[in-house]
Design an enzyme around this catalytic site. Structure first.
Site, short mmCIF file in Angstrom:
data_model
loop_
_atom_site.label_atom_id
_atom_site.label_comp_id
_atom_site.label_asym_id
_atom_site.label_seq_id
_atom_site.Cartn_x
_atom_site.Cartn_y
_atom_site.Cartn_z
N HIS A 123 46.09 34.15 51.13
CA HIS A 123 47.23 34.45 50.26
C HIS A 123 47.81 35.78 50.75
O HIS A 123 47.78 36.79 50.07
CB HIS A 123 46.77 34.52 48.80
CG HIS A 123 47.87 34.35 47.79
ND1 HIS A 123 47.84 33.41 46.79
CD2 HIS A 123 49.03 35.02 47.62
CE1 HIS A 123 48.93 33.51 46.04
NE2 HIS A 123 49.68 34.49 46.53
N GLU A 168 51.80 29.38 50.38
CA GLU A 168 53.19 29.70 50.70
C GLU A 168 53.37 30.27 52.11
O GLU A 168 53.79 31.43 52.27
CB GLU A 168 53.77 30.68 49.67
CG GLU A 168 53.78 30.15 48.26
CD GLU A 168 54.75 30.89 47.34
OE1 GLU A 168 55.36 31.87 47.80
OE2 GLU A 168 54.90 30.48 46.19
N ASN A 297 54.20 25.09 44.72
CA ASN A 297 54.62 26.27 43.95
C ASN A 297 56.12 26.17 43.76
O ASN A 297 56.87 25.99 44.73
CB ASN A 297 54.33 27.58 44.70
CG ASN A 297 52.84 27.89 44.76
OD1 ASN A 297 52.02 27.13 44.26
ND2 ASN A 297 52.50 29.01 45.37
N TYR A 299 59.44 27.81 41.29
CA TYR A 299 59.92 28.70 40.23
C TYR A 299 61.39 28.46 39.91
O TYR A 299 61.82 28.64 38.80
CB TYR A 299 59.75 30.17 40.66
CG TYR A 299 58.31 30.60 40.75
CD1 TYR A 299 57.69 31.19 39.67
CD2 TYR A 299 57.56 30.40 41.91
CE1 TYR A 299 56.36 31.58 39.73
CE2 TYR A 299 56.23 30.78 41.97
CZ TYR A 299 55.64 31.38 40.88
OH TYR A 299 54.32 31.75 40.92
N GLU A 376 51.49 26.81 41.28
CA GLU A 376 52.12 28.00 40.66
C GLU A 376 53.41 27.59 39.99
O GLU A 376 54.22 26.85 40.57
CB GLU A 376 52.47 29.07 41.69
CG GLU A 376 51.30 29.86 42.19
CD GLU A 376 51.72 31.00 43.11
OE1 GLU A 376 52.82 31.57 42.93
OE2 GLU A 376 50.94 31.30 44.02
C1 NOJ Z 1 54.43 33.13 44.83
C2 NOJ Z 1 53.20 33.83 45.30
O1 NOJ Z 1 52.24 32.94 45.77
C3 NOJ Z 1 52.62 34.79 44.30
O2 NOJ Z 1 51.74 35.62 44.96
C4 NOJ Z 1 53.74 35.54 43.60
O3 NOJ Z 1 53.26 36.55 42.78
C5 NOJ Z 1 54.57 34.56 42.81
N1 NOJ Z 1 55.14 33.60 43.73
C6 NOJ Z 1 55.70 35.18 42.01
O4 NOJ Z 1 56.63 35.74 42.86
#
Ligand code: NOJ
Length: 473
Positions: A123, A168, A297, A299, A376
């Protein structure tokens, strides 16, 4: 159709939360650990908001048993964490027993608490000593990664079943080596493309090696995937901008893994960088070794235009301007106009249906798509503590709405088997330092006291409710 969220997930769906070593552990120079690229990067002037560093973070290294006890109290079924290469193999020179012992105790605490350990090997925190040899731009780093994976497996392979190679890789390759806003902070397109290919190679080599070591592991990778939306869906310039970014951010990661080939249109876009010289015979076969799961992941979507932003338009996502978004796109003007949707404290637009769309699109596009886990999803908001409580209604609304979207995707055929809220606890948000809080658990950075926010309590209730028989209707 069930009308309550808790009735909409399949049996065995895993409810978890996630965090990462460099964001929570602290103890940056304790227990034998040496610098990672993030420790080093954080010392560079202006690299991180407020000059923050991961040196102490939320002191999880010293508070781990209490943190796991809190996870248990909240009813988490799984905890996604990462091991720090720079703790396990300081300077990548030798296996540090004390470093591995920390993770071994963490795994024992989790198992004791009936929480499934979900381990990520990378990570973003490469040992700085390897960066000095070129980092991921150096092909040899892929082979070093395998040795590190073997060392972690030797200690934890008897108790950890779920292994994620990379988290990621877009961020740890292009954003770190070309965009410059993540460690190592470079702005070198050749290095960025080399990092991208070498991380894929490291993933493939480590996957093969882990399977040779134990035949009952679940091995996968986590990608950050977006919907690249053309700002004007009928404008060919916007459509092409979206195609290029979809290629560079999604398909350059998905397709070598799932199809054993880099996307032809992106190779064409990248012609001047001669990307293919990086790809040796046999690499793609190694990279496309079958995986047991794909971590997603997500967002926010990304809205792209091929035209300059109109006069007076806000510059985009806060607070670092992400200028790197125009790398390689063959246009000086790939911009991200806002769509007028509500935004989180990161300036990220909230569009829960985008997650449904993404999951359904993946399912329809790739025949050999393995089971999916949302590894995530979550949101930063400016939390306020009132009488010791943090009523983060917006964060819970965000998570809840995205869970509805996941349930919708499952109904449309997506094989999604778990959800990990990002993040278990407020922490070091990389270039944004401690300003941005994503946690469902609040941290008072003066006292390090932990307080579950409203979102944690609601999430916990939801987890309990999913164990009840699903309501009819
Ligand atoms: C992706 C990342 O994997 C994580 O480390 C980060 O804190 C979050 N997104 C939020 O930006």
């Amino acid at each position: 159709m069930a009308t309550r969220l808790e009735g909409r997930f399949p049996d065995g769906f895993i409810w978890g939360s996630a965090a990462a070593a460099a964001q929570i552990e602290g103890a940056a120079a304790e227990g034998g650990k040496e610098d990672s690229i993030w420790d080093h990067f954080a010392r560079q002037p202006l690299a991180i908001a407020n000059g923050d560093t991961p040196a102490v973070a939320v002191d999880h290294y010293h508070r781990m048993p209490a943190d796991v006890a809190l996870m248990k109290e909240l009813g988490l079924q799984s905890y996604r964490f990462s091991t720090s290469w720079a703790r396990v193999k300081p300077g990548d020179r030798f296996v540090n027993a004390e470093g591995l012992d920390f993770y071994s105790r963490l795994v024992d605490e989790l198992l004791e608490a009936d929480i499934l350990p979900w381990l990520t090997l990378y990570h973003w925190d490469l040992p700085q000593a390897l960066q000095e040899l070129g980092g991921w731009a150096n092909r040899d780093t892929a082979f070093r990664f395998v040795d590190y994976a073997v060392a972690v497996h030797e200690k934890l392979g008897d108790r950890v079943r779920h292994w994620t190679t990379f988290n990621e890789p877009l961020c740890s390759s292009l954003i770190g080596y070309v965009g410059g806003e993540h460690a190592p902070g470079l702005t070198d397109p050749y290095a960025g493309l080399a990092a991208l290919h070498h991380q894929h190679l490291a993933h493939g080599l480590a996957t093969r090696q882990l399977r040779e070591l134990s035949d009952d592991l679940q091995v996968g990778i986590t990608l950050n995937l977006t919907n690249a939306v053309p700002n004007n869906p009928t404008d060919p310039v916007d459509i092409d901008a979206a195609r290029r970014l979809d290629g560079l951010w999604n398909r350059m990661y998905l397709e070598p893994l799932l199809l054993g080939a880099y996307p032809a249109d992106v190779l064409e876009d990248l012609r001047e960088y001669d990307f293919e010289r990086l790809v040796h015979d046999g690499d793609l076969e190694t990279i496309s070794a079958p995986i047991d799961f794909l971590g997603v992941n997500h967002y926010h979507d990304d809205n792209f235009s091929g035209h300059p932003l109109p006069e007076g338009h806000p510059p985009g996502k806060a607070p670092t301007a992400r200028q790197g978004r125009s790398w390689f796109v063959g246009s000086e003007h790939v911009t991200s106009p806002t769509r007028g949707l509500p935004q989180t404290a990161m300036g990220w637009e909230v569009n829960p249906d985008g997650l449904r769309e993404l999951l359904v699109r993946l399912t329809r596009t790739y025949d050999n798509l393995p089971p999916l886990y949302i590894t995530e999803n979550g949101a930063a908001y400016d939390d306020v503590v009132v009488d010791g409580r943090i009523d983060d209604v917006e964060r819970w609304d965000y998570i809840r709405a995205h869970l509805w979207a996941v349930a919708d995707a499952i109904e449309e055929g997506a094989d999604v088997r778990g959800y990990f809220a990002w993040t278990f606890i407020d922490n070091f948000e990389w270039a944004w330092g401690y300003d941005k809080r994503f946690g469902i658990v609040h941290v008072d950075y003066e006292t390090m006291e932990r307080t579950p926010k409203l979102s944690a309590l609601r999430y916990s209730q939801l987890i309990v409710a999913t164990r009840e028989p699903a309501p009819v209707g």
